[in-house]
Design a protein around this motif. Sequence first.
Motif, PDB file in Angstrom:
ATOM      1  N   MET A   1      51.560  48.796  38.846  1.00 10.62           N
ATOM      2  CA  MET A   1      51.471  47.999  37.679  1.00 10.62           C
ATOM      3  C   MET A   1      50.524  46.958  37.879  1.00 10.62           C
ATOM      4  SD  MET A   1      52.410  44.951  35.877  1.00 10.62           S
ATOM      5  CE  MET A   1      53.964  44.389  36.561  1.00 10.62           C
ATOM      6  N   ILE A   2      49.607  46.586  37.044  1.00  4.97           N
ATOM      7  CA  ILE A   2      48.621  45.694  37.036  1.00  4.97           C
ATOM      8  C   ILE A   2      49.096  44.376  36.145  1.00  4.97           C
ATOM      9  CG2 ILE A   2      46.333  44.743  37.071  1.00  4.97           C
ATOM     10  CD1 ILE A   2      46.680  47.085  38.810  1.00  4.97           C
ATOM     11  N   LEU A   3      49.274  43.275  36.753  1.00  5.38           N
ATOM     12  CA  LEU A   3      49.622  41.985  35.895  1.00  5.38           C
ATOM     13  C   LEU A   3      48.621  41.174  35.657  1.00  5.38           C
ATOM     14  CD1 LEU A   3      52.736  39.932  35.771  1.00  5.38           C
ATOM     15  CD2 LEU A   3      50.694  38.657  36.205  1.00  5.38           C
ATOM     16  N   THR A   4      48.130  40.973  34.455  1.00  6.52           N
ATOM     17  CA  THR A   4      46.969  40.033  34.078  1.00  6.52           C
ATOM     18  C   THR A   4      47.317  38.676  33.583  1.00  6.52           C
ATOM     19  OG1 THR A   4      46.535  41.199  31.780  1.00  6.52           O
ATOM     20  CG2 THR A   4      45.444  41.922  33.558  1.00  6.52           C
ATOM     21  N   VAL A   5      46.468  37.559  34.065  1.00  4.61           N
ATOM     22  CA  VAL A   5      46.711  36.325  33.812  1.00  4.61           C
ATOM     23  C   VAL A   5      45.286  35.978  32.866  1.00  4.61           C
ATOM     24  CG1 VAL A   5      47.287  33.982  34.466  1.00  4.61           C
ATOM     25  CG2 VAL A   5      48.023  35.988  35.737  1.00  4.61           C
ATOM     26  N   THR A   6      45.604  35.542  31.542  1.00  4.96           N
ATOM     27  CA  THR A   6      44.367  35.078  30.946  1.00  4.96           C
ATOM     28  C   THR A   6      44.601  33.597  30.278  1.00  4.96           C
ATOM     29  OG1 THR A   6      44.119  37.472  30.221  1.00  4.96           O
ATOM     30  CG2 THR A   6      42.729  35.801  29.012  1.00  4.96           C
ATOM     31  N   PRO A   7      44.215  32.750  30.819  1.00  6.54           N
ATOM     32  CA  PRO A   7      44.717  31.249  30.604  1.00  6.54           C
ATOM     33  C   PRO A   7      43.919  30.910  29.047  1.00  6.54           C
ATOM     34  CG  PRO A   7      43.741  31.180  32.998  1.00  6.54           C
ATOM     35  CD  PRO A   7      43.405  32.528  32.250  1.00  6.54           C
ATOM     36  N   ALA A 129      54.328  44.098  40.555  1.00  4.15           N
ATOM     37  CA  ALA A 129      52.894  44.261  40.357  1.00  4.15           C
ATOM     38  C   ALA A 129      52.280  44.720  41.557  1.00  4.15           C
ATOM     39  CB  ALA A 129      52.420  42.772  39.740  1.00  4.15           C
ATOM     40  N   ASP A 130      51.380  45.494  41.392  1.00  2.17           N
ATOM     41  CA  ASP A 130      50.570  46.037  42.605  1.00  2.17           C
ATOM     42  C   ASP A 130      49.507  45.069  42.919  1.00  2.17           C
ATOM     43  OD1 ASP A 130      51.384  48.672  43.300  1.00  2.17           O
ATOM     44  OD2 ASP A 130      51.241  48.978  41.144  1.00  2.17           O
ATOM     45  N   TRP A 131      48.971  44.397  41.665  1.00  2.00           N
ATOM     46  CA  TRP A 131      48.095  43.483  41.699  1.00  2.00           C
ATOM     47  C   TRP A 131      48.081  42.428  40.753  1.00  2.00           C
ATOM     48  CZ3 TRP A 131      43.867  42.529  45.011  1.00  2.00           C
ATOM     49  CH2 TRP A 131      43.513  43.630  45.679  1.00  2.00           C
ATOM     50  N   ILE A 132      47.635  41.215  40.829  1.00  2.00           N
ATOM     51  CA  ILE A 132      47.591  40.178  39.696  1.00  2.00           C
ATOM     52  C   ILE A 132      46.012  39.656  39.511  1.00  2.00           C
ATOM     53  CG2 ILE A 132      48.070  38.116  38.970  1.00  2.00           C
ATOM     54  CD1 ILE A 132      50.762  38.142  41.025  1.00  2.00           C
ATOM     55  N   ALA A 133      45.893  40.203  38.443  1.00  2.00           N
ATOM     56  CA  ALA A 133      44.181  39.755  37.959  1.00  2.00           C
ATOM     57  C   ALA A 133      44.143  38.714  37.286  1.00  2.00           C
ATOM     58  CB  ALA A 133      43.818  41.070  37.260  1.00  2.00           C
ATOM     59  N   CYS A 134      43.508  37.656  37.783  1.00  2.00           N
ATOM     60  CA  CYS A 134      43.517  36.138  37.245  1.00  2.00           C
ATOM     61  C   CYS A 134      42.160  36.144  36.720  1.00  2.00           C
ATOM     62  CB  CYS A 134      43.950  35.143  38.052  1.00  2.00           C
ATOM     63  SG  CYS A 134      45.269  35.251  39.023  1.00  2.00           S
ATOM     64  N   CYS A 135      41.927  35.954  35.516  1.00  2.00           N
ATOM     65  CA  CYS A 135      40.538  36.107  34.745  1.00  2.00           C
ATOM     66  C   CYS A 135      40.296  35.207  33.642  1.00  2.00           C
ATOM     67  CB  CYS A 135      40.425  37.460  34.035  1.00  2.00           C
ATOM     68  SG  CYS A 135      40.862  38.884  35.216  1.00  2.00           S
ATOM     69  N   GLY A 136      38.784  34.626  33.687  1.00  2.00           N
ATOM     70  CA  GLY A 136      38.177  33.881  32.478  1.00  2.00           C
ATOM     71  C   GLY A 136      38.309  32.596  33.046  1.00  2.00           C
TER      72      GLY A 136
END
Length: 315
Positions: A1-7, A129-136
């Motif tokens: 699972m990929i968890l993403t963070v978009t502030p 989560a396998d990865w946390i992608a923090c983006c933007g």
Amino acid sequence: MILTVTPNPSLDRTYELPDLVRGTVLRATADRVDPGGKGVNVSRAVAAAGHRTVAVAPMGGPEGALLARLLGEHGIEAAGVPVTGSTRINVTLVEPDSTLTKINATGPELSAAEAEDVLEAVRTRSASADWIACCGSLPRGLPPQWYAELVARSHRAGARIALDTSGAALTAALREGPDVIKPNAQELAEAVGRPLATVGDALKAAEELRERGAGAVLASLGADGQLLVEASGAYFATARVATVRSNVGAGDASLAGFLTAGGQGPGALVSAVAHGAAAVQLAGSLMPTPADLDPSAVALSTDVPRDRPLTEPAP
């Protein structure tokens, strides 16, 4: 699972125009609205590839409600954090020759309590989560150190972090050792404080950022390809692209391809380049499905062409 963070998420409205003429009334030949923001785009690409993904983002007003609904329609679990301000709307104008004119709104200002609520949402959703992608970019109200705090907290919880941001936010986060960072050529040049004219220049810059804390650097060099610099070595890959229709979200699709392929090594780089090449051939900010991918069109090399000039040198 990929968890993403978009502030600072958005609703992305794309209009295709027969011509762009200032001062006139224009009629679009096609239009669409998509959930947007770099992390949201990563989630969209992950979902399109058939993987589970959770999108953490502050959401406010009727625009935020629409964003949450659209995420669900894309097969994404929306972990919306309620905020007082309204989610922003960005507009992209596309001309027949694929020239893009983008108008990005500022977005809401987050309070200190709302910023903490986003961090808490990441904590509660990241266990599987396998990865946390923090983006933007960071919205108003969040200091440059906010990503650094997120990386530090996530590492203490045992999570792996992929970070796609720039400027002071990237510089501050490097000291916390994000596992992967994903700058483009311009962001890479800004981070090291010097211009990049060749692939070799980009390689040296990526190595410098690893020395400053990044575990690996996945650098997008536009039409020139992508560069991966990690503990196992440096790899370079390019892909044949027949027609570029829109580059909106292509870098985010690349990051999704990289992470869903394991997030390290030459195989993950091939996946990243294949996803990016597929994305630029789609309309608006559409994300590629497995049927759109052509890994055979990707040329991978462990011999980085250091003397190759960049098509668009980074100032």
